[in-house]
Design a protein around this motif. Sequence first.
Motif, PDB file in Angstrom:
ATOM      1  N   VAL A  98      25.338  -0.295   4.100  1.00  0.00           N
ATOM      2  CA  VAL A  98      24.295  -0.734   5.026  1.00  0.00           C
ATOM      3  C   VAL A  98      24.237  -2.263   4.993  1.00  0.00           C
ATOM      4  O   VAL A  98      24.162  -2.853   3.914  1.00  0.00           O
ATOM      5  CB  VAL A  98      22.907  -0.172   4.626  1.00  0.00           C
ATOM      6  CG1 VAL A  98      21.865  -0.520   5.686  1.00  0.00           C
ATOM      7  CG2 VAL A  98      22.953   1.324   4.385  1.00  0.00           C
ATOM      8  N   ASP A  99      24.268  -2.866   6.166  1.00  0.00           N
ATOM      9  CA  ASP A  99      24.150  -4.316   6.230  1.00  0.00           C
ATOM     10  C   ASP A  99      22.668  -4.680   6.096  1.00  0.00           C
ATOM     11  O   ASP A  99      21.826  -4.133   6.809  1.00  0.00           O
ATOM     12  CB  ASP A  99      24.701  -4.812   7.567  1.00  0.00           C
ATOM     13  CG  ASP A  99      24.983  -6.287   7.524  1.00  0.00           C
ATOM     14  OD1 ASP A  99      26.117  -6.644   7.199  1.00  0.00           O
ATOM     15  OD2 ASP A  99      24.050  -7.076   7.780  1.00  0.00           O
ATOM     16  N   GLY A 100      22.365  -5.545   5.138  1.00  0.00           N
ATOM     17  CA  GLY A 100      20.949  -5.857   4.898  1.00  0.00           C
ATOM     18  C   GLY A 100      20.686  -7.341   4.759  1.00  0.00           C
ATOM     19  O   GLY A 100      21.614  -8.155   4.725  1.00  0.00           O
ATOM     20  N   ILE A 101      19.404  -7.666   4.693  1.00  0.00           N
ATOM     21  CA  ILE A 101      19.000  -9.047   4.413  1.00  0.00           C
ATOM     22  C   ILE A 101      17.871  -9.024   3.384  1.00  0.00           C
ATOM     23  O   ILE A 101      17.105  -8.050   3.325  1.00  0.00           O
ATOM     24  CB  ILE A 101      18.531  -9.815   5.675  1.00  0.00           C
ATOM     25  CG1 ILE A 101      17.558  -8.960   6.510  1.00  0.00           C
ATOM     26  CG2 ILE A 101      19.668 -10.300   6.504  1.00  0.00           C
ATOM     27  CD1 ILE A 101      16.930  -9.724   7.655  1.00  0.00           C
ATOM     28  N   VAL A 102      17.807 -10.081   2.589  1.00  0.00           N
ATOM     29  CA  VAL A 102      16.710 -10.192   1.622  1.00  0.00           C
ATOM     30  C   VAL A 102      15.484 -10.653   2.408  1.00  0.00           C
ATOM     31  O   VAL A 102      15.548 -11.644   3.140  1.00  0.00           O
ATOM     32  CB  VAL A 102      17.058 -11.194   0.503  1.00  0.00           C
ATOM     33  CG1 VAL A 102      15.945 -11.260  -0.522  1.00  0.00           C
ATOM     34  CG2 VAL A 102      18.371 -10.811  -0.153  1.00  0.00           C
ATOM     35  N   GLN A 103      14.384  -9.909   2.272  1.00  0.00           N
ATOM     36  CA  GLN A 103      13.222 -10.163   3.123  1.00  0.00           C
ATOM     37  C   GLN A 103      12.669 -11.589   2.930  1.00  0.00           C
ATOM     38  O   GLN A 103      12.299 -12.242   3.895  1.00  0.00           O
ATOM     39  CB  GLN A 103      12.130  -9.139   2.808  1.00  0.00           C
ATOM     40  CG  GLN A 103      11.197  -8.911   3.962  1.00  0.00           C
ATOM     41  CD  GLN A 103      10.312  -7.695   3.741  1.00  0.00           C
ATOM     42  OE1 GLN A 103       9.944  -7.374   2.619  1.00  0.00           O
ATOM     43  NE2 GLN A 103       9.971  -7.024   4.819  1.00  0.00           N
ATOM     44  N   GLU A 104      12.647 -12.027   1.679  1.00  0.00           N
ATOM     45  CA  GLU A 104      12.033 -13.322   1.400  1.00  0.00           C
ATOM     46  C   GLU A 104      12.941 -14.485   1.797  1.00  0.00           C
ATOM     47  O   GLU A 104      12.502 -15.416   2.464  1.00  0.00           O
ATOM     48  CB  GLU A 104      11.697 -13.441  -0.101  1.00  0.00           C
ATOM     49  CG  GLU A 104      10.472 -12.649  -0.528  1.00  0.00           C
ATOM     50  CD  GLU A 104      10.748 -11.161  -0.679  1.00  0.00           C
ATOM     51  OE1 GLU A 104      11.925 -10.746  -0.580  1.00  0.00           O
ATOM     52  OE2 GLU A 104       9.800 -10.383  -0.875  1.00  0.00           O
ATOM     53  N   THR A 105      14.212 -14.431   1.367  1.00  0.00           N
ATOM     54  CA  THR A 105      15.089 -15.594   1.562  1.00  0.00           C
ATOM     55  C   THR A 105      15.975 -15.497   2.806  1.00  0.00           C
ATOM     56  O   THR A 105      16.624 -16.480   3.166  1.00  0.00           O
ATOM     57  CB  THR A 105      16.019 -15.764   0.339  1.00  0.00           C
ATOM     58  OG1 THR A 105      16.832 -14.589   0.241  1.00  0.00           O
ATOM     59  CG2 THR A 105      15.230 -15.924  -0.946  1.00  0.00           C
ATOM     60  N   ARG A 106      16.045 -14.328   3.424  1.00  0.00           N
ATOM     61  CA  ARG A 106      16.865 -14.032   4.611  1.00  0.00           C
ATOM     62  C   ARG A 106      18.370 -14.130   4.317  1.00  0.00           C
ATOM     63  O   ARG A 106      19.181 -14.302   5.232  1.00  0.00           O
ATOM     64  CB  ARG A 106      16.530 -14.942   5.810  1.00  0.00           C
ATOM     65  CG  ARG A 106      15.071 -15.164   6.078  1.00  0.00           C
ATOM     66  CD  ARG A 106      14.284 -13.895   6.188  1.00  0.00           C
ATOM     67  NE  ARG A 106      14.499 -13.121   7.398  1.00  0.00           N
ATOM     68  CZ  ARG A 106      13.970 -11.919   7.635  1.00  0.00           C
ATOM     69  NH1 ARG A 106      13.214 -11.354   6.702  1.00  0.00           N
ATOM     70  NH2 ARG A 106      14.183 -11.278   8.731  1.00  0.00           N
ATOM     71  N   ASP A 107      18.759 -14.031   3.040  1.00  0.00           N
ATOM     72  CA  ASP A 107      20.183 -14.011   2.703  1.00  0.00           C
ATOM     73  C   ASP A 107      20.781 -12.667   3.110  1.00  0.00           C
ATOM     74  O   ASP A 107      20.151 -11.628   2.895  1.00  0.00           O
ATOM     75  CB  ASP A 107      20.384 -14.196   1.188  1.00  0.00           C
ATOM     76  CG  ASP A 107      20.122 -15.618   0.762  1.00  0.00           C
ATOM     77  OD1 ASP A 107      20.681 -16.519   1.385  1.00  0.00           O
ATOM     78  OD2 ASP A 107      19.324 -15.817  -0.180  1.00  0.00           O
ATOM     79  N   SER A 108      21.969 -12.687   3.641  1.00  0.00           N
ATOM     80  CA  SER A 108      22.571 -11.412   4.052  1.00  0.00           C
ATOM     81  C   SER A 108      23.415 -10.829   2.929  1.00  0.00           C
ATOM     82  O   SER A 108      23.907 -11.554   2.055  1.00  0.00           O
ATOM     83  CB  SER A 108      23.421 -11.600   5.301  1.00  0.00           C
ATOM     84  OG  SER A 108      24.460 -12.468   5.020  1.00  0.00           O
ATOM     85  N   LEU A 109      23.554  -9.520   2.945  1.00  0.00           N
ATOM     86  CA  LEU A 109      24.314  -8.799   1.921  1.00  0.00           C
ATOM     87  C   LEU A 109      24.697  -7.421   2.461  1.00  0.00           C
ATOM     88  O   LEU A 109      24.274  -7.050   3.557  1.00  0.00           O
ATOM     89  CB  LEU A 109      23.483  -8.652   0.635  1.00  0.00           C
ATOM     90  CG  LEU A 109      22.017  -8.201   0.772  1.00  0.00           C
ATOM     91  CD1 LEU A 109      21.910  -6.712   0.920  1.00  0.00           C
ATOM     92  CD2 LEU A 109      21.229  -8.648  -0.442  1.00  0.00           C
ATOM     93  N   VAL A 110      25.479  -6.701   1.688  1.00  0.00           N
ATOM     94  CA  VAL A 110      25.820  -5.325   2.052  1.00  0.00           C
ATOM     95  C   VAL A 110      25.421  -4.399   0.907  1.00  0.00           C
ATOM     96  O   VAL A 110      25.731  -4.683  -0.254  1.00  0.00           O
ATOM     97  CB  VAL A 110      27.336  -5.175   2.369  1.00  0.00           C
ATOM     98  CG1 VAL A 110      27.683  -3.731   2.684  1.00  0.00           C
ATOM     99  CG2 VAL A 110      27.737  -6.069   3.521  1.00  0.00           C
ATOM    100  N   VAL A 111      24.697  -3.324   1.232  1.00  0.00           N
ATOM    101  CA  VAL A 111      24.274  -2.351   0.223  1.00  0.00           C
ATOM    102  C   VAL A 111      25.255  -1.182   0.261  1.00  0.00           C
ATOM    103  O   VAL A 111      25.436  -0.559   1.308  1.00  0.00           O
ATOM    104  CB  VAL A 111      22.843  -1.848   0.511  1.00  0.00           C
ATOM    105  CG1 VAL A 111      22.406  -0.869  -0.556  1.00  0.00           C
ATOM    106  CG2 VAL A 111      21.877  -3.005   0.611  1.00  0.00           C
TER     107      VAL A 111
END
Lengths: 176, 281
Positions: free
Chosen positions: B181-194
């Motif tokens: 799942v393509d995601g983002i960190v809610q606070e910092t808006r950094d993108s990542l993949v789960v």
Amino acid sequence: MRTVIYSIVVLFCFIAQMTAFHFFSLLNISPDIIIALALHGGLRWGKMGGVQFGCVTGFIQDTLSYGSMGVNMLSKSLIGFIVGALREKYINDSVTSRIMLVTGAVALDLFVYRVMTVAFSGYGLPPALGSGEISQAALNMAAAMALIPVFTAIDERIDRTRGEKDGGYMTISSWK
Amino acid sequence: MGGFLRKRQNLIIICVLLALSLFLYAESLSRRSSINMLERVSLAILSPFQNFTAWTVEGVFSVWSDYVSLVNVRQENRRLKTVVDRLVFENTLLTERIKSYERLDKLLDFPDADKIPFEVARIIGKDTSSRVRLLIINKGSRHGLSVNMPVITYRGLVGRIVLVSGSASKVLMINDVRSAVDGIVQETRDSLVVVGANSPILEIKYLAAGSDTREGDRVVSSGLGGVYPKGLVIGVLTDIKKVGDSLFYSASLKPMQDLDNIEEVVVLLKRPAEPFPEKKQ
């Protein structure tokens, strides 16, 4: 008659496996009782019967899963085949042989799954066995040890009802 | 010829089995329609039995939990009343905020992004082994479900639908190894993949080293990838580590709920690729 009863037993096992067992699972892992069915097939009907029974039960298991068609079919057929071949030639009943059979079957199942998944699917399984897989294997062994006597008792019951003699099963009563 | 075959019977059986299994596995990985059909038929046959068994077992468990095992209920009740009071207060504040957003939306003529139709479903089964993280739910194409619809609970993301029959569907959970799942960190808006790892804790990939992300930060879906809508809560970050000179952090993600103990789910009857429902004038 025997086919009908076996179909009901297999159906019951699958429903229990997919539904009821999850309510009683340990550490969110439930046992794979189809391994016990495949083992029973090999012990009951030898290598040819074992491979057929394992193939059918494994194939049903694959159709009920997702994206793993052929994996369980191969592992359960091999379990039925190897156990059947061993039964025809070498196995005499003892606690040690029971434990070895069940351990070997569980290890073979795990081996086939890992080889097929890592070699062909490209999904990133870790190279070492995880705690989940080890717990799963331990639970599968416990379930198989507990269930094989139940299956043999069902078999004996069918034989008695139909007035048939023991169909070549390795000392059925001693598995109880 | 007959003698030759008989002598090599074992080898022939194993070769045939291996070839057949590999063929089926290859077909299965490419999701051919014939394989889908087989899985759909077996699901349709077994789902009524599963429905009945799940209903029976749940009934027995509910008798135990609702009538017999009531230890500590009084203390639990007192604690929950306090929580409810706090939530009512928060709810009042949030309702006011939503109203003001709605007024702004009307002014700016934004589409109704949050009015996604949904269907509540009960879990009637799981995969036959613990190797595939799969749920079987009691709703199917008759209820408007189709493949790739997102499945959530009120706490967060659960997975997506991968197979649908008339009255049941299979849901591939986010902790399965096949899930990403393509995601983002809610606070910092950094993108990542789960990525799923067939365990209760999920893996994080491609979280840039040097970001201000901390353990406990929430991760939500980014909306990229065309399956999950933006903003669905996936979980909280744990075990963030810098690994050597790697460009990315090594991290894990704890889902907002225990994914192995879900009883009911909500299926969003719309995919993000589809247009939002038309706003009524």
